[in-house]
Each structure stands twice: as C-alpha cells, then as structure tokens.
Design a protein around this motif. Structure first.
Motif, PDB file in Angstrom:
ATOM      1  N   UNK A 158      33.743  27.311  41.075  1.00 10.80           N
ATOM      2  CA  UNK A 158      33.517  28.196  42.224  1.00 10.80           C
ATOM      3  C   UNK A 158      34.739  29.075  42.466  1.00 10.80           C
ATOM      4  N   UNK A 159      35.951  28.492  42.363  1.00 11.68           N
ATOM      5  CA  UNK A 159      37.161  29.296  42.547  1.00 11.68           C
ATOM      6  C   UNK A 159      37.259  30.359  41.465  1.00 11.68           C
ATOM      7  N   UNK A 160      36.929  30.016  40.229  1.00  9.77           N
ATOM      8  CA  UNK A 160      36.969  31.005  39.145  1.00  9.77           C
ATOM      9  C   UNK A 160      36.058  32.187  39.464  1.00  9.77           C
ATOM     10  N   UNK A 161      34.850  31.904  39.951  1.00 10.84           N
ATOM     11  CA  UNK A 161      33.915  32.981  40.297  1.00 10.84           C
ATOM     12  C   UNK A 161      34.465  33.837  41.428  1.00 10.84           C
ATOM     13  N   UNK A 162      35.062  33.213  42.421  1.00  6.09           N
ATOM     14  CA  UNK A 162      35.625  33.944  43.553  1.00  6.09           C
ATOM     15  C   UNK A 162      36.830  34.783  43.118  1.00  6.09           C
ATOM     16  N   UNK A 163      37.661  34.228  42.239  1.00  3.96           N
ATOM     17  CA  UNK A 163      38.814  34.981  41.720  1.00  3.96           C
ATOM     18  C   UNK A 163      38.359  36.213  40.945  1.00  3.96           C
ATOM     19  N   UNK A 164      37.309  36.053  40.127  1.00  2.47           N
ATOM     20  CA  UNK A 164      36.803  37.207  39.378  1.00  2.47           C
ATOM     21  C   UNK A 164      36.237  38.267  40.319  1.00  2.47           C
ATOM     22  N   UNK A 165      35.602  37.826  41.384  1.00  6.43           N
ATOM     23  CA  UNK A 165      35.014  38.759  42.349  1.00  6.43           C
ATOM     24  C   UNK A 165      36.082  39.492  43.160  1.00  6.43           C
ATOM     25  N   UNK A 191      44.127  29.460  32.788  1.00  8.46           N
ATOM     26  CA  UNK A 191      44.660  30.459  31.867  1.00  8.46           C
ATOM     27  C   UNK A 191      43.589  31.554  31.816  1.00  8.46           C
ATOM     28  N   UNK A 192      43.937  32.749  31.358  1.00 13.96           N
ATOM     29  CA  UNK A 192      43.003  33.878  31.453  1.00 13.96           C
ATOM     30  C   UNK A 192      41.640  33.574  30.823  1.00 13.96           C
ATOM     31  N   UNK A 193      41.624  33.060  29.601  1.00 16.20           N
ATOM     32  CA  UNK A 193      40.356  32.816  28.904  1.00 16.20           C
ATOM     33  C   UNK A 193      39.480  31.840  29.689  1.00 16.20           C
ATOM     34  N   UNK A 194      40.094  30.772  30.184  1.00 20.12           N
ATOM     35  CA  UNK A 194      39.349  29.769  30.956  1.00 20.12           C
ATOM     36  C   UNK A 194      38.821  30.389  32.243  1.00 20.12           C
ATOM     37  N   UNK A 195      39.619  31.202  32.916  1.00 26.57           N
ATOM     38  CA  UNK A 195      39.170  31.863  34.142  1.00 26.57           C
ATOM     39  C   UNK A 195      37.922  32.704  33.883  1.00 26.57           C
ATOM     40  N   UNK A 196      37.964  33.497  32.814  1.00 22.53           N
ATOM     41  CA  UNK A 196      36.826  34.351  32.492  1.00 22.53           C
ATOM     42  C   UNK A 196      35.587  33.531  32.145  1.00 22.53           C
ATOM     43  N   UNK A 197      35.763  32.491  31.342  1.00 23.55           N
ATOM     44  CA  UNK A 197      34.619  31.660  30.949  1.00 23.55           C
ATOM     45  C   UNK A 197      34.002  30.927  32.137  1.00 23.55           C
ATOM     46  N   UNK A 198      34.824  30.262  32.933  1.00 22.44           N
ATOM     47  CA  UNK A 198      34.308  29.505  34.071  1.00 22.44           C
ATOM     48  C   UNK A 198      33.730  30.415  35.139  1.00 22.44           C
ATOM     49  N   UNK A 199      34.417  31.516  35.411  1.00 21.65           N
ATOM     50  CA  UNK A 199      33.978  32.438  36.450  1.00 21.65           C
ATOM     51  C   UNK A 199      32.656  33.084  36.138  1.00 21.65           C
ATOM     52  N   UNK A 200      32.398  33.340  34.882  1.00 25.28           N
ATOM     53  CA  UNK A 200      31.136  33.992  34.502  1.00 25.28           C
ATOM     54  C   UNK A 200      29.984  33.005  34.390  1.00 25.28           C
ATOM     55  N   UNK A 201      30.308  31.696  34.305  1.00 24.88           N
ATOM     56  CA  UNK A 201      29.275  30.661  34.263  1.00 24.88           C
ATOM     57  C   UNK A 201      28.743  30.355  35.657  1.00 24.88           C
ATOM     58  N   UNK A 202      29.592  30.510  36.655  1.00 28.21           N
ATOM     59  CA  UNK A 202      29.245  30.084  38.027  1.00 28.21           C
ATOM     60  C   UNK A 202      28.150  30.931  38.633  1.00 28.21           C
TER      61      UNK A 202
END
Length: 195
Positions: free
Chosen positions: A14-21, A184-195
C-alpha cells in the motif's frame, strides 16, 4: 482506503502504491547532488499524507524492531521531520516508545546554538536510528550522522524510505553503517504497480 488492519507485507504494498501516486515522477531532473536523473522522488508528499505517515511510521518501526535497544529516531530537517514524528508516534502505540529528534542544517544561531532539536528526550550515549526519505549519494544522511555522533549519541541503524541505488548505500557502508531501505527503486515500482 483504511489500512489499519493490514499485515506488514500489505502495508508495504500500500505504501509503494501511495509513493508512486504522490512522490514519484519520471522525466528529466537535476537532483540536489547535481546529478541528472530520469526520475524524481519527493517523499515528503507521502509522509505528510495521513495514511502515508501511518504506513511509514509502522514500516520504520517494524524495520527497527530487531534492535534490542533504541532510544530515539532522528534525521536531517526537512525530509526526515515527518518520518521521525510518525515513527515515534507509532512506537508509543506499540508500547515500545522511542523519542524523535531533528538535525538542523545550520546551528540555531541563538539560545543553545545546537544542531539537534529534541535533546531533552535523550541521554548521552543513547542508541539512535537515523531516518531519511531518499538516499542518492548519501551525503546529507552522512552529514546528519556526523552531527549526531559529535553530539555524543550511538547510531545503531541508518534507514531510508527509498535507496535510489546510485552509490549512497556504498558511501554509508564506507562510513561504518549499513543502509536499511524500505524500498529500492525496482522493488518500489514492482510493488506499487501491483497494489
């Protein structure tokens, strides 16, 4: 979205998605380090959001839960201010309270003329963790660490919301610390786009 009953892995997604947003932008940017980048990360946008602050506080608290003794969390103003506040508040709700402190960019200039705010809540030699929103070269985080060491505190952990993986972790390790990133950047992008 109410995230109060989420597990740690779900909080992270959820944090990854919010960070990407709210905090992550792609394009052409010049960073504080002077480097050029194809993305920009402003963690304050998420850390100042109510759900974002709650998630960050919980995840930093969890990241630091393996430490047998921790008296406080702190970091360089302005990026770390909401991080240390959120983590300190969450620690109180978890019955393992840690204080918060803030490292100024310049000494106050009057009164006690100190670099660190929140000293009344710390004892000399206190074990502390340093928090940062994003690490690129590690320069500002290492400056904050130096000021905290000079003030007589024992740094037991160095953490960030995002490690850009551009040499900062190595610089921090060369100074005698191990960087603990939430993402890390790659993990942020992967997790954030899955949420």
């Amino acid at each position: 979205m109410n995230s109060v009953n989420l597990s740690i892995p779900d909080m992270k997604r959820r944090l990854a998605a919010l960070l990407l947003e709210k905090s992550y932008r792609e394009g052409h940017f010049v960073l504080a380090s002077g480097r050029e980048s194809d993305f920009y990360f402003d963690g304050r946008q998420t850390a100042l959001h109510p759900e974002g602050a709650w998630l960050i506080g919980n995840l930093f608290y969890d990241l630091l839960s393996d430490l047998p003794k921790l008296d406080a969390v702190g970091g360089m103003t302005l990026g770390a201010d909401p991080l240390v506040s959120a983590t300190s508040v969450i620690s109180w709700t978890m019955a393992r309270p840690v204080a918060a402190f803030i490292v100024r960019k310049n000494p106050k200039g009057h009164g006690t003329n100190q670099y660190i705010e929140g000293l009344a809540n710390l004892k000399p030699g206190s074990p502390v963790a340093m928090l940062e929103d994003v690490v690129t070269t590690g320069g500002s985080l290492l400056t904050a660490c130096e000021r905290v060491r000079d003030a007589g505190f024992n740094i037991v952990a160095v953490c960030t919301v995002l490690d850009r993986e551009e040499g900062g972790a190595e610089a921090i390790e060369a100074a005698g610390y191990k960087l603990r990133p939430l993402f890390r950047r790659k993990e942020l992008l992967e997790l954030g786009r899955m949420a």
